[in-house]
Scaffold this motif. Sequence first.
Motif, mmCIF file in Angstrom:
data_model
loop_
_atom_site.group_PDB
_atom_site.id
_atom_site.type_symbol
_atom_site.label_atom_id
_atom_site.label_comp_id
_atom_site.label_asym_id
_atom_site.label_seq_id
_atom_site.Cartn_x
_atom_site.Cartn_y
_atom_site.Cartn_z
ATOM 1 N N PRO A 1 29.121 39.042 32.848
ATOM 2 C CA PRO A 1 29.448 39.829 33.991
ATOM 3 C C PRO A 1 30.565 39.357 34.938
ATOM 4 N N LEU A 2 31.561 40.596 35.622
ATOM 5 C CA LEU A 2 32.609 40.042 36.472
ATOM 6 C C LEU A 2 32.154 40.448 37.902
ATOM 7 N N PHE A 3 30.924 40.013 37.993
ATOM 8 C CA PHE A 3 30.567 40.071 39.508
ATOM 9 C C PHE A 3 29.596 39.092 39.893
ATOM 10 N N PRO B 1 43.821 26.809 31.547
ATOM 11 C CA PRO B 1 42.563 26.930 30.923
ATOM 12 C C PRO B 1 42.686 27.767 29.836
ATOM 13 N N GLU B 2 41.818 27.416 28.515
ATOM 14 C CA GLU B 2 41.837 28.427 27.319
ATOM 15 C C GLU B 2 41.368 29.796 27.702
ATOM 16 N N SER B 3 41.920 30.691 27.033
ATOM 17 C CA SER B 3 41.704 32.139 27.297
ATOM 18 C C SER B 3 40.051 32.081 26.878
ATOM 19 N N THR B 4 39.220 32.931 27.650
ATOM 20 C CA THR B 4 37.825 33.382 27.426
ATOM 21 C C THR B 4 37.694 34.794 27.043
ATOM 22 N N THR B 5 38.890 35.560 26.754
ATOM 23 C CA THR B 5 38.632 36.666 26.347
ATOM 24 C C THR B 5 37.980 36.770 24.996
ATOM 25 N N GLU B 6 36.951 37.710 24.633
ATOM 26 C CA GLU B 6 36.603 37.781 23.335
ATOM 27 C C GLU B 6 37.481 38.259 22.430
ATOM 28 N N ARG B 7 37.300 37.991 21.038
ATOM 29 C CA ARG B 7 38.160 38.539 20.080
ATOM 30 C C ARG B 7 37.280 39.477 19.156
ATOM 31 N N HIS B 8 37.621 40.784 18.820
ATOM 32 C CA HIS B 8 37.007 41.682 17.933
ATOM 33 C C HIS B 8 37.851 42.300 16.979
ATOM 34 N N ASP B 9 37.328 42.570 15.784
ATOM 35 C CA ASP B 9 37.749 43.480 15.021
ATOM 36 C C ASP B 9 37.903 44.849 15.460
ATOM 37 N N VAL B 10 38.560 45.647 14.920
ATOM 38 C CA VAL B 10 38.763 47.193 15.372
ATOM 39 C C VAL B 10 37.401 47.912 15.030
ATOM 40 N N ALA B 11 36.691 47.411 13.836
ATOM 41 C CA ALA B 11 35.280 47.933 13.808
ATOM 42 C C ALA B 11 34.514 48.157 15.024
ATOM 43 N N GLY C 1 48.239 32.423 34.206
ATOM 44 C CA GLY C 1 48.463 31.768 35.206
ATOM 45 C C GLY C 1 49.613 31.705 36.186
ATOM 46 N N GLY C 2 50.348 32.924 35.974
ATOM 47 C CA GLY C 2 51.651 32.949 36.668
ATOM 48 C C GLY C 2 51.514 33.791 37.950
ATOM 49 N N SER C 3 50.399 34.184 38.368
ATOM 50 C CA SER C 3 50.517 34.967 39.621
ATOM 51 C C SER C 3 50.014 34.243 40.714
ATOM 52 N N GLY C 4 49.247 33.366 40.624
ATOM 53 C CA GLY C 4 48.829 32.166 41.647
ATOM 54 C C GLY C 4 47.720 32.973 42.454
ATOM 55 N N ILE C 5 47.406 34.343 42.435
ATOM 56 C CA ILE C 5 46.551 34.982 43.093
ATOM 57 C C ILE C 5 45.331 35.020 42.302
ATOM 58 N N PRO C 6 44.210 34.819 43.511
ATOM 59 C CA PRO C 6 42.839 34.654 43.091
ATOM 60 C C PRO C 6 42.395 36.141 42.821
ATOM 61 N N TRP C 7 41.816 36.605 41.605
ATOM 62 C CA TRP C 7 41.722 38.023 41.215
ATOM 63 C C TRP C 7 40.057 38.101 41.618
ATOM 64 N N GLN C 8 39.339 37.058 42.170
ATOM 65 C CA GLN C 8 37.869 37.334 42.593
ATOM 66 C C GLN C 8 37.702 37.633 43.882
ATOM 67 N N SER D 1 32.205 30.387 49.370
ATOM 68 C CA SER D 1 33.470 30.067 48.653
ATOM 69 C C SER D 1 33.256 29.061 47.474
ATOM 70 N N GLN D 2 32.276 28.475 47.367
ATOM 71 C CA GLN D 2 31.965 27.635 46.108
ATOM 72 C C GLN D 2 31.755 28.651 44.749
ATOM 73 N N ILE D 3 31.073 29.692 45.170
ATOM 74 C CA ILE D 3 30.553 30.934 44.339
ATOM 75 C C ILE D 3 32.183 31.570 43.840
ATOM 76 N N GLN D 4 32.770 31.608 44.734
ATOM 77 C CA GLN D 4 33.678 32.551 44.428
ATOM 78 C C GLN D 4 34.861 31.845 43.740
ATOM 79 N N ARG D 5 34.867 30.251 43.660
ATOM 80 C CA ARG D 5 35.877 29.386 43.044
ATOM 81 C C ARG D 5 35.379 29.120 41.445
ATOM 82 N N GLU D 6 34.087 29.792 41.083
ATOM 83 C CA GLU D 6 33.843 29.634 39.799
ATOM 84 C C GLU D 6 34.327 30.778 38.784
ATOM 85 N N PRO D 7 34.733 30.368 37.974
ATOM 86 C CA PRO D 7 35.578 31.238 37.114
ATOM 87 C C PRO D 7 34.469 32.258 36.448
ATOM 88 N N MET D 8 35.054 33.342 36.451
ATOM 89 C CA MET D 8 34.107 34.606 35.405
ATOM 90 C C MET D 8 34.607 34.739 34.204
#
Length: 170
Positions: free
Chosen positions: A126-128, A2-12, A34-41, A114-121
């Motif tokens: 929020p990361l919870f 999947p495409e990165s969902t990280t926000e991009r910002h200027d240094v300001a 995607g290299g680890s295969g570990i679920p981080w949630q 389990s359904q909740i946990q599989r939804e990407p953040m």
Amino acid sequence: MPESTTERHDVAGAEQLLPLTRSQLDIWLAQETGGSGIPWQASYFVVIDGAVEPALVERAVHRAIADCEPLRAAVIEANGQVYQKVVDCPAVPVPFLDLSGSPDPVAETNRLASQIQREPMSWAGPLFRFALFRTGAHQSLLFACLHHIVVDGFSSVLLFNRIAPVYSAI
């Protein structure tokens, strides 16, 4: 991948940006590539014996989140670097599901959690996520899905140990 969902910002506004710890950076890189295969949630259940007022549980969760600055982190990219910053989280809902009438309420709770946990953040937060499940007349399960980049096993215990007295106080 999947495409990165990280926000991009200027240094300001960089005064609000904090570097990721080495462990956080490892988690971010593993998830982005995607290299680890570990679920981080990571997911947790807290068993609550006795009657529970769902609206008060939600208020206690909101208060505990407000008190826990690291949990309210968002992960952003700025000029090719990855940072974290604390964001104000809206009052994230804590859905209440009464499964006490189900033939197997614990199995149904596990299925829904389990359904909740599989939804990407989103890295923007929020990361919870939380949910409250009633599994019997006098038992409920508070479910939390927490991204490992903002919480580890020890800090998750601290979070739940904060929610409990806040609930009791209100």
